[in-house]
Design an enzyme around this catalytic site. Sequence first.
Site, mmCIF file in Angstrom:
data_model
loop_
_atom_site.group_PDB
_atom_site.id
_atom_site.type_symbol
_atom_site.label_atom_id
_atom_site.label_comp_id
_atom_site.label_asym_id
_atom_site.label_seq_id
_atom_site.Cartn_x
_atom_site.Cartn_y
_atom_site.Cartn_z
ATOM 1 N N ARG A 1 0.819 -1.227 0.000
ATOM 2 C CA ARG A 1 0.000 0.000 0.000
ATOM 3 C C ARG A 1 0.848 1.271 0.000
ATOM 4 O O ARG A 1 0.491 2.276 0.618
ATOM 5 C CB ARG A 1 -0.974 0.001 1.182
ATOM 6 C CG ARG A 1 -2.021 -1.081 1.154
ATOM 7 C CD ARG A 1 -2.948 -0.975 2.348
ATOM 8 N NE ARG A 1 -2.229 -1.295 3.577
ATOM 9 C CZ ARG A 1 -2.654 -1.001 4.795
ATOM 10 N NH1 ARG A 1 -3.807 -0.368 4.959
ATOM 11 N NH2 ARG A 1 -1.951 -1.330 5.863
ATOM 12 N N GLU A 2 1.946 1.239 -0.712
ATOM 13 C CA GLU A 2 2.824 2.404 -0.748
ATOM 14 C C GLU A 2 2.110 3.653 -1.274
ATOM 15 O O GLU A 2 2.344 4.763 -0.792
ATOM 16 C CB GLU A 2 4.061 2.114 -1.599
ATOM 17 C CG GLU A 2 4.999 1.072 -1.027
ATOM 18 C CD GLU A 2 4.670 -0.351 -1.449
ATOM 19 O OE1 GLU A 2 5.552 -1.219 -1.344
ATOM 20 O OE2 GLU A 2 3.524 -0.596 -1.896
ATOM 21 N N LYS B 1 -1.097 4.430 -1.056
ATOM 22 C CA LYS B 1 -2.018 4.931 -0.031
ATOM 23 C C LYS B 1 -1.271 5.843 0.949
ATOM 24 O O LYS B 1 -1.706 6.980 1.213
ATOM 25 C CB LYS B 1 -2.630 3.757 0.742
ATOM 26 C CG LYS B 1 -3.347 4.156 2.023
ATOM 27 C CD LYS B 1 -3.700 2.939 2.865
ATOM 28 C CE LYS B 1 -4.233 3.346 4.220
ATOM 29 N NZ LYS B 1 -5.502 4.076 4.159
ATOM 30 N N GLY C 1 -21.940 4.337 12.408
ATOM 31 C CA GLY C 1 -21.383 3.243 13.194
ATOM 32 C C GLY C 1 -19.972 3.472 13.669
ATOM 33 O O GLY C 1 -19.695 3.427 14.861
ATOM 34 N N CYS D 1 -8.156 1.423 0.952
ATOM 35 C CA CYS D 1 -7.940 0.030 0.564
ATOM 36 C C CYS D 1 -8.676 -0.885 1.529
ATOM 37 O O CYS D 1 -8.823 -0.573 2.715
ATOM 38 C CB CYS D 1 -6.455 -0.310 0.586
ATOM 39 S SG CYS D 1 -5.460 0.695 -0.533
ATOM 40 N N ASP E 1 -38.840 -3.829 0.406
ATOM 41 C CA ASP E 1 -39.211 -5.200 0.753
ATOM 42 C C ASP E 1 -38.321 -5.767 1.854
ATOM 43 O O ASP E 1 -38.709 -6.719 2.535
ATOM 44 C CB ASP E 1 -39.147 -6.080 -0.500
ATOM 45 C CG ASP E 1 -39.737 -7.467 -0.265
ATOM 46 O OD1 ASP E 1 -40.801 -7.555 0.390
ATOM 47 O OD2 ASP E 1 -39.133 -8.461 -0.709
ATOM 48 N N HIS F 1 -16.430 11.221 2.982
ATOM 49 C CA HIS F 1 -15.271 10.899 2.165
ATOM 50 C C HIS F 1 -14.505 12.157 1.758
ATOM 51 O O HIS F 1 -13.518 12.075 1.025
ATOM 52 C CB HIS F 1 -15.688 10.105 0.935
ATOM 53 C CG HIS F 1 -16.184 8.733 1.278
ATOM 54 N ND1 HIS F 1 -17.486 8.491 1.637
ATOM 55 C CD2 HIS F 1 -15.547 7.545 1.365
ATOM 56 C CE1 HIS F 1 -17.642 7.201 1.901
ATOM 57 N NE2 HIS F 1 -16.487 6.612 1.748
ATOM 58 N N CYS G 1 -22.019 7.848 5.769
ATOM 59 C CA CYS G 1 -21.268 6.602 5.931
ATOM 60 C C CYS G 1 -20.527 6.670 7.267
ATOM 61 O O CYS G 1 -20.656 7.648 8.004
ATOM 62 C CB CYS G 1 -20.292 6.408 4.767
ATOM 63 S SG CYS G 1 -19.858 4.679 4.454
#
Length: 780
Positions: free
Chosen positions: A16-17, A19, A437, A521, A661, A699, A731
């Site tokens: 994850r460089e 990131k 949450g 990620c 539903d 975000h 979110c």
Amino acid sequence: MARIHSLGFPRIGRKRELKFQLESYWTGDSSRTELLATAHTLREQNWQHQSGCDLIPVGDFSLYDHVLDTSALLGNLPERVDTNNDDLDNYFRIARGRAQNGDCQCVHAGEMTKWFDTNYHYIVPEVTADTAFSLNPDSLLAQVREAQQVNGPSHSVKPVVLGPVTYLWLSKAKDGSDRLALLERLLPVYTELLAALAAEGVEWVQIDEPILVTELDSAWRLAFEQAYHHLKVAPVKLLLTTYFGELQDNLQLACQLPVAGLHLDAISAPDEVAKLVDWLPIHKVLSLGVISGRNIWKTDLTRTLDWLEPIAAKLGERLWLAPSCSLLHVPVDLSLEATLDAEVREWLSFAAQKLQELQVLKSALNHGRDSVTEELRDNQRAIISRQQSTRVYNPAVKAAVDGITAELGQRQSEYTERAAKQRAVLQLPDYPTTTIGSFPQTTEIRQARLAYKQGTLSESDYQSHMKAEIQRAVEEQEALGLDVLVHGEAERNDMVEYFGEQLEGYVFSRFGWVQSYGSRCVKPPILFGDIHRPNAMTVEWSKFAQSLTDKPMKGMLTGPVTILNWSFVRDDQPRKATCLQLALAIRDEVLDLEQAGIQVIQIDEAALREGLPLRRSQWQSYLDWAVHSFKVCANGVQDETQIHTHMCYSEFNDIMPAIADMDADVITIETSRSDMELLDAFDEFEYPNEIGPGVYDIHSPNIPSQEQIVSLMKKAEQRIPRERLWVNPDCGLKTRQWEEVIPALKNMVEAAYSLRDQVVSEQAGYAQSANDSVLDVVLL
């Protein structure tokens, strides 16, 4: 001789460089030079992974999102960014609302939604009737030169671009105009781009048109003919690339378009391979995606060769082999996974290994199977090991799924009766406030979790750390005045992996990261066998959190459809069967939470829309079992227990009846980036239960004002009665910092107070009006 190529490779780096470099740049802790140097290094590493391919993709790397890259390439960034400013800063402003911390030119971030039926999110292109396009090719051309220099003359460089018809299809017309009317303006820019690539010595260009696997009306089909007849004069060869599904009624159209080659996702569309072999003109290349770019199981190479060899004999050099789609959707390199369950590890293949599988297939086709005897033997041993493993199948789980009845998914009473009971128990005000949450995952939380996993922090000390973080989250929420609280999920590494770690049938990688969007990620757990829940997973944390407050505390769970869609799921049984196994496990947790006194339980189904088939004709079958799975897990509770669910960053308008539903008492849903556009669905569909339209875009680091939130809620009131509206972010807040979260939630709560005051004023006005009317009658 068959050739092999790649449609794209993961961008994030083995560890994850990208990131970490992006986030460092955004906070101002590193420079632009360092960011671009990291990007250069990662591209070199990616090309090294793909060095065994005959054609090397370029342009598949992105600093945030390849669709946003295309908008920048075409000169189509929204007008709200100042085009006189720096290109990279403008790029990040559209991606996330601002370029860096301290950026004084914050803007409304671009709308974000799911890339077809994947968990990758793209920034939606914005157009109007007046949109003009202009080529901005410098970044792509620089990468082409870079790739040519790095890879040398022995490899052909194959630029990857998003096709013009798919680009317009993915766009949103902000003024309601016809997107297709822009095609005539767009095509000259593509022609100019292809000429510029040819000038760099490029022979082949991969042009992605994945909407060919969707249901297209006559206008969009005509657009393909118009577009590719316009582009056929370009001085390059075009490989028209489709993936994620079958061409079906677009098969003949795809064969007839004037391009040099066509790519088919043979994993998703195996029955169309023979048709393409017969129908494709003899001067065109057929590229077959024979290795799954979406999942992590090894390919049965012997079985694949059995059906490929006759095709190779017929097509010869016209046959190319590739993964089914870009490898963006799988982790980078399995060789890093030294601690992964040894038996299951032998069954897996990540991006680097998938390209090795391609090389084995190429060698077998071009030089005979004897040239790769050892590789085929090892592969077959792994395939048989998985098929015969006693860890995969559990008869008790199968029996439990077979015992599921329709009644298991029904609440005791209808919503209106339940709602009255819940109001009596919960005593919530108008416009109740809550969050989705999670709260910020601080450095201290991550360090404690890592130390605990490494064995340097004891169980009791870890519990103390997590309880202290939970207490902080509860205290902050009470100070802010939120109505329904959450415990903050400090103990959770991920909303899916956390549950997978406590369910039988899962294993976990250490470096199996996949890009979700930008620097975000995820590490999907690997679902390899039948699922069941040995013990309660969240009850003790929720009980502790509830003990800290008199306000309702939500129990937080991830729903079965989302766990399914956000896992690397087994491919040896129908997804429906796996989902029902998950539903029974989550149902047990729901009932345990209720028994522990938790009166509000949220079961997130963020990925419900994501799993929807790409063709509308196939939707109902999926929705039937997906909604049924949710109802099985959620609906065993008493009327007084309030069930919430949450969904985000997908186009939900067209499945509102299915969402209704599900019969959740409250649904929270992302609407902030689209400026409440989602609620247009309620113009025609009367949603029966309560809803919390997200009013805070989590975000983006931008902090919404009280006035902005009130404005969004007023838009919601035009479609949803205010007595059924909640106020919440769109979110979870785990990716934000506390210094961003506190003022944003403060504004959100104050907005709710303002809305309540308006209700009181209106009611007082009505009462005064009624008194005046009575007085008028008396005086008369």
